[in-house]
Each structure stands twice: as structure tokens, then as C-alpha cells.
Design a protein around this motif. Structure first.
Motif, PDB file in Angstrom:
ATOM      1  N   GLU A  14       0.877  -1.171   0.000  1.00 35.70           N
ATOM      2  CA  GLU A  14       0.000   0.000   0.000  1.00 35.70           C
ATOM      3  C   GLU A  14       0.916   1.223   0.000  1.00 35.70           C
ATOM      4  O   GLU A  14       1.799   1.331   0.857  1.00 35.70           O
ATOM      5  N   ALA A  15       0.717   2.096  -0.980  1.00 34.64           N
ATOM      6  CA  ALA A  15       1.595   3.265  -1.105  1.00 34.64           C
ATOM      7  C   ALA A  15       0.763   4.538  -1.098  1.00 34.64           C
ATOM      8  O   ALA A  15      -0.264   4.623  -1.783  1.00 34.64           O
ATOM      9  N   GLU A  16       1.209   5.520  -0.327  1.00 32.53           N
ATOM     10  CA  GLU A  16       0.603   6.857  -0.353  1.00 32.53           C
ATOM     11  C   GLU A  16       1.283   7.658  -1.456  1.00 32.53           C
ATOM     12  O   GLU A  16       2.522   7.755  -1.489  1.00 32.53           O
ATOM     13  N   ILE A  17       0.465   8.189  -2.348  1.00 27.99           N
ATOM     14  CA  ILE A  17       1.038   8.946  -3.469  1.00 27.99           C
ATOM     15  C   ILE A  17       0.502  10.367  -3.442  1.00 27.99           C
ATOM     16  O   ILE A  17      -0.708  10.592  -3.342  1.00 27.99           O
ATOM     17  N   ASP A  18       1.430  11.304  -3.482  1.00 27.02           N
ATOM     18  CA  ASP A  18       1.064  12.700  -3.451  1.00 27.02           C
ATOM     19  C   ASP A  18       1.767  13.384  -4.623  1.00 27.02           C
ATOM     20  O   ASP A  18       3.003  13.285  -4.731  1.00 27.02           O
ATOM     21  N   ASN A  19       1.003  14.072  -5.480  1.00 25.72           N
ATOM     22  CA  ASN A  19       1.622  14.736  -6.642  1.00 25.72           C
ATOM     23  C   ASN A  19       2.532  13.800  -7.422  1.00 25.72           C
ATOM     24  O   ASN A  19       3.666  14.152  -7.776  1.00 25.72           O
ATOM     25  N   ASN A  20       2.061  12.570  -7.633  1.00 26.09           N
ATOM     26  CA  ASN A  20       2.795  11.571  -8.415  1.00 26.09           C
ATOM     27  C   ASN A  20       4.146  11.175  -7.819  1.00 26.09           C
ATOM     28  O   ASN A  20       5.044  10.751  -8.548  1.00 26.09           O
ATOM     29  N   VAL A  21       4.279  11.298  -6.498  1.00 31.01           N
ATOM     30  CA  VAL A  21       5.481  10.788  -5.825  1.00 31.01           C
ATOM     31  C   VAL A  21       5.031   9.965  -4.612  1.00 31.01           C
ATOM     32  O   VAL A  21       4.103  10.359  -3.906  1.00 31.01           O
ATOM     33  N   ILE A  22       5.694   8.830  -4.377  1.00 32.36           N
ATOM     34  CA  ILE A  22       5.352   8.017  -3.203  1.00 32.36           C
ATOM     35  C   ILE A  22       5.867   8.713  -1.952  1.00 32.36           C
ATOM     36  O   ILE A  22       7.064   9.005  -1.843  1.00 32.36           O
TER      37      ILE A  22
END
Ligand code: NFE
Length: 571
Positions: free
Chosen positions: A18-26
Motif C-alpha cells: 500500500e503506497a501513499e502517493i502525493d503529486n505523483n510521488v510516493i
């Protein structure tokens, strides 16, 4: 947003990221093993001389290593020394395991993260031939060879029969190879399938079969007599030599040139995938007895925070050094889940607190994996080929320094590039090269010298009879499995197994957070990686595959009563 990849494919076992992605960055990541380990309970109460056959079934990929760790643990507990020829023949089995496992990982589990099969259809066979010949002396490189392959490939695709190549993110812009290199890699994917059948024949000579060769506490289960029938004789030795020569040639002429050619197009991956910079190696290829630690071909040691200037000593029996933590794992400790336990005192008590399936997300603030979190002096540690190469490099290992130095120069990257997805994938290849060129031929010569000088003993039976054993004993068997440091800790009481604990390489790498909230190497390695399209998380696959996950080693599929928990349908 949270992206879930479950199951991660082209690995062994069940892994969920499970990865948190913000502005296309993990920005954060969680690694969860979705099945349970229970072999430790199955072996309780059994004869220690038999346990290798049970633990070996932990995994069919690293098919020898859990047997080795088991017999080494029992020999350590009972004080059994093995004859020099037995040690050398064991080393031969391990070296073959490495080469087989690493080649298969590169071509069959990892290559498709970098090699675009449909793009290979656009290749010019003459140009492919020219490039192949500039890379190596491998004979399968004529224009006709690549033309035939192209025709076969086109037939497959036009009939909609991409088969094992069907489900991938082929239109992802992160694929960067020219079609000719894609075609060369597809050719070698197919050739490696054929090649791997042959090298493991060495296991069948020394252990009767593969997967799961036979083992023996006190030695190896074969006898050696140059002129005898049905033993390791001159004919068998010459066949073994033939397979060794073939293995060395494939590594030198195919695997190494392919790795360097492909890596040169993906140098941007030297920026991503750093697993935290802590490396742990127990060491492998004993020249003497196992615990002659200064006579290991791959040296033991630990490195913290990327500092190649300092290699720490490692004692796997020290309760302060190796511990497993269950703060975020679905287990319960009698001493409290915030405490670490050394494996001699280890407990295997499942405590599933996760959501009932089907569920959208795990509760990653609480417990979220069937893997415990192993720690060395409290630190999460990466294990595996990269750890072995980094520790050996830092200690000035000649062959490792030569080959790592060669690759860094060829790719024109600094030594820090090792701390990355690219570095991890390259390290596996360089390690294979070191074993193939700088270890295996010498090992074979040593075996012949031992035999010729009359050292043909392969078994020490002095302590075979349990009446010769102490009432209580404990021991630790370590080894460097292809995926990294593996340990079995055994306690024997009244001739039977009283307690048994395994920490597998993938448990070190894929484990969850600990009581202090420190992430494991998989989790750390994903943070900071740009994701082009969250619906096609190729970047997550690249980094996770670079560790060569084996969740079957790290956890097992039975509950304490032996009931099946999950049935997987293979389509
Ligand atoms: Ni199942 Fe294994 C290796 C071990 S990885 S492959 O190499 O031990 O956890």
C-alpha cells in the motif's frame, strides 16, 4: 491517494504493497505479507536429524537453503565438525543454487520490468545481431537467429498468444530500451529457461534430485570413490565440470553483458530504491568449519547509514543483536508486543487483528502483516546480494572490488549508485559473476585436490547416536541464501526439538514497521519514487522486484492445526 498493489506478481508468495502517493510521488509505503508462517510449530518434538527435510519445504525456489540452515544449526548445537570434502561439496551445491536462482530472477522475474516484449517486434534483426556481437561472444547472435525469433514472436502476438508476456504495462513510457535490445533480452529469456534445466543437474548428482536435494547432519549423503560405481566417481566429476563450465560461460557471455547493456539505459534508477543504507551479512562459503568466521568467502559484517568506512561485527547468538518485533505484525508476545525477542527465546503465536476480507485498505496504524520485523541492534537491515557486495567491497574483497569497480566504470556512475534499485539489480549480477569466475572453478579444483590426496570422507558419524548428545543443547545455523542472510535457531531437549525459529531473508527486507515506527527496507525503498500513472504502478514493481521477494520463505500457509487458509487458483 493510496494505491494498493495486491498481489505483487512475478515473485514467490503473497505480498501486498500500500503506497501513499502525493503529486505523483510516493510519500509513504507499507509492506504486508498476507499469509502465515507455521513451520516452526510443525517441527517441534521431532528428531533434529530429520528437521532439514521439513524446513526445506518452506520454499521451492531457494530449494536448498532451509535444509542447510537446519543441518548447520543442529551441528552447531551438538558440536559436530564435518569433513573438508563434505564442506566443499556443500559449497558446490550452494554456489550452483546462487547462479541458478539469480539468472532465473533476472530473466524470468525481473527483466519484464525493463524489457518491453511488444517493442521487440519492431527490431531490425541485422542491427540486433550487430549489437549482440558487440556485447559478447555468445554464439547465438546471427541475423538469422534473431530473424527466426522475430517470426516466432510475431506469430505468437498475431494469434493473441502472448501468454506469460500478456499482462504488463507495455504502453508505459518508463520502458526505454531500443527494440533490438528488447529482442536480444527476449532471446536470452528463452535461452535461460533451457539453460537452467542443466545447471541444477549438479544438485541431482550430489543430493539425488532437484528441487529439494537430500541432506545429512554430519556431512553429505554421497560417497566419493573415483573408480566406484553408483557414487561420485571420475565420470560424475567430469559431468559436474562440464555443467560448471556451461554455467560460467552463460554468466560471462549472456547475463553480465545483458545486465550492463540494459542498465546503461536506466541510469535514472540509481536515484530511486534506496532501502535505508543499513546492510547485514552473516557470511557464506566456509573454507573451514562454519564458525571459522574469518574463513568465509563472502565476509560477515554490518554497515549502517551507507557508511562504507565502518563494518561492524555481527554475532547472531547475541540476544542484544538479532531480535524480532511484532508491534505491527499479526503475532502476540508473552512479554508484550513492544518488546523484541531473540530467536532462541522466539514465540510464534498468531494474533490476526486485521479487517475481514474483502477490504479496501489495511489498518497500517496497527498490525498489518504476517511478517515479524527483524532488527539488528534495533536497526532495520537490508540483506541480499547488494548487502553482500557492499560489505565485501567495504572490507576490500579483491574479486568484489574488481567486478563492482568494473561495472561502476562501465556505467559511469559513482559508488553511491549501489544504494538504489539499479544498484540492487546490478549487485545480484555482479555477485553471480564473482561466484562463477572467482569462486566456482577454484572450488572444483579444491574438491579434486582433496579427493586426490585421499581426503574422501563425506560423513562424521561420531555423534549420530542421540545417546551421545547432552540433555539440552542450542545452536544457530546461518547461511547466505540467494536473497540474503538466513538463520535457523534451534533448541534441543531430550533428543527432540524443543523450540525452532527461522528468520528468512525476505523477512528482513519485507517486514513491517517496528515498535519505534521505523519502516522496513521495502517500505523505505519506495519513498520518494515518482509514479507516472498510479493506475500502472510499474515503478513499484521495479523496486520491489529488485529485492527478489520470496514470501513463501518469509511466511507459510498453515495454521497450527495444519488447515489450509487460502486456496490459490492458478489460471
Ligand atoms: Ni523462498 Fe529464500 C532465499 C530463503 S528468501 S527464496 O534465497 O531463506 O526469504
Amino acid at each position: 491517494m493510496r494505491v494498493v498493489v495486491d498481489p505483487i506478481t512475478r515473485i514467490e508468495g503473497h505480498l501486498r504493497i500500500e503506497a501513499e502517493i502525493d503529486n505523483n510521488v510516493i510519500t509513504d509505503a507499507y509492506s504486508s505479507c498476507t499469509m502465515w508462517r507455521g513451520i516452526e510449530r510443525i517441527v517441534q518434538g521431532r528428531d533434529p536429524r530429520d528437521v532439514w527435510a521439513f524446513t526445506q519445504r518452506i520454499c521451492g525456489v531457494c530449494t536448498t537453503v532451509h535444509a542447510f540452515a537446519s543441518i548447520r544449526a543442529v551441528e552447531d548445537a551438538l558440536g559436530i565438525d564435518i569433513p573438508p570434502l563434505a564442506q566443499a561439496l556443500r559449497n558446490l551445491i550452494i554456489a550452483v543454487q546462487y547462479i541458478h536462482d539469480h539468472v532465473m530472477h533476472f530473466y524470468h522475474l525481473h527483466a519484464l520490468d525493463w524489457v518491453n516484449v511488444p517493442n521487440a517486434l519492431k527490431a531490425n534483426p541485422e542491427r540486433a545481431s550487430e549489437i549482440a556481437r558487440s556485447l559478447s561472444n555468445w554464439p547465438n547472435s546471427s541475423p538469422g537467429y534473431f530473424k527466426d525469433l522475430l517470426t516466432r514472436l510475431k506469430n505468437f502476438v498475431s494469434k493473441g498468444r502472448l501468454g506469460i508476456f500478456a499482462n504488463a504495462y507495455w504502453d508505459h513510457p518508463a520502458y526505454k530500451l531500443p527494440p533490438e535490445i528488447d529482442l536480444i533480452a527476449v532471446a536470452h529469456y528463452l535461452e535461460a529457461l533451457e539453460w537452467q534445466r542443466h545447471i541444477v543437474r549438479i544438485h541431482t548428482f550430489l543430493g539425488g534430485k532437484n528441487p529439494h536435494p537430500n541432506f545429512l547432519v554430519g556431512g553429505v549423503p554421497v560417497s566419493v570413490n573415483l573408480d566406484g560405481p553408483a557414487v561420485i566417481n571420475a565420470k560424475v566429476l567430469s559431468e559436474i565440470k562440464h555443467h560448471i563450465d556451461q554455467a560460467v560461460e552463460f554468466v560471462r557471455e549472456v547475463y553480465v553483458p545483458d545486465l550492463l547493456a540494459i542498465a546503461s539505459f536506466y541510469k535514472d534508477w540509481a536515484k530511486y530504491g534506496d532501502g535505508g543504507g543499513n546492510f547485514l551479512v552473516y557470511g557464506e562459503f566456509p573454507e573451514g568449519q562454519l564458525y571459522d568466521l574469518d574463513r568465509l568467502f563472502f565476509p560477515r559484517g554490518a554497515i549502517l547509514n551507507h557508511d562504507l568506512g565502518k563494518v561492524y561485527e555481527v554475532d547472531t547468538k547475541d540476544p542484544e543483536q538479532v531480535q524480532e518485533v511484532v508491534a505491527h505484525a499479526w503475532f502476540r508476545y508473552s512479554v508484550g508486543d513492544d518488546k523484541g525477542l531473540h530467536p532462541y527465546e522466539g514465540e510464534t503465536e498468531p494474533n490476526y487483528t486485521g479487517p475481514e476480507p474483502p477490504y479496501e485498505y489495511l489498518n497500517t496504524d496497527g498490525k498489518y502483516s504476517w511478517l515479524k520485523a527483524p532488527r539488528w541492534r534495533g536497526h532495520p537491515m537490508e540483506v541480499g546480494p547488494l548487502a553482500r557486495m557492499v560489505v565485501a567491497y567495504a572490507l576490500g574483497h579483491r574479486a568484489v572490488r574488481d567486478k563492482v569497480g568494473f561495472a561502476l566504470k562501465k556505467l559511469d556512475v559513482p559508488v553511491e549508485a549501489l544504494f538504489s534499485t539499479l544498484g540492487r539489480t546490478a549487485a545480484r549480477c555482479l555477485e553471480t559473476w564473482v561466484i562463477a569466475e572467482d569462486y566456482l572453478p577454484d572450488l572444483y579444483d579444491r574438491i579434486i585436490t582433496l579427493i586426490n590426496s585421499g581426503n574422501t570422507g563425506t560423513f562424521n558419524g561420531e555423534k549420530w547416536d542421540p545417546k551421545t548428545w547432552p540433555k539440552e543443547a542450542k545452536g544457530m545455523g546461518f547461511m547466505e541464501a540467494p536473497r540474503g542472510s538466513l538463520g535457523h535457531w534451534v533448541r534441543i531437549k531430550d533428543g527432540k526439538i524443543e523450540n525452532y525459529q527461522v528468520i528468512a531473508p525476505t523477512t528482513w527486507n519485507a517486514g513491517p514497521r517496528d515498535a519505534k515506527g521505523q519502516p522496513g527496507p521495502y517500505e523505505t525503498s519506495l519513498i520518494g519514487t515518482p509514479i507516472h500513472d498510479p493506475k500502472q504502478p510499474l515503478e513499484i514493481l521495479r523496486t520491489i522486484h529488485s529485492f527478489d521477494p520470496c514470501l513463501a520463505c518469509a511466511a507459510h500457509l498453515y495454521d497450527p492445526e495444519g488447515n489450509e487458509l487460502v486456496r490459490v487458483k492458478v489460471q
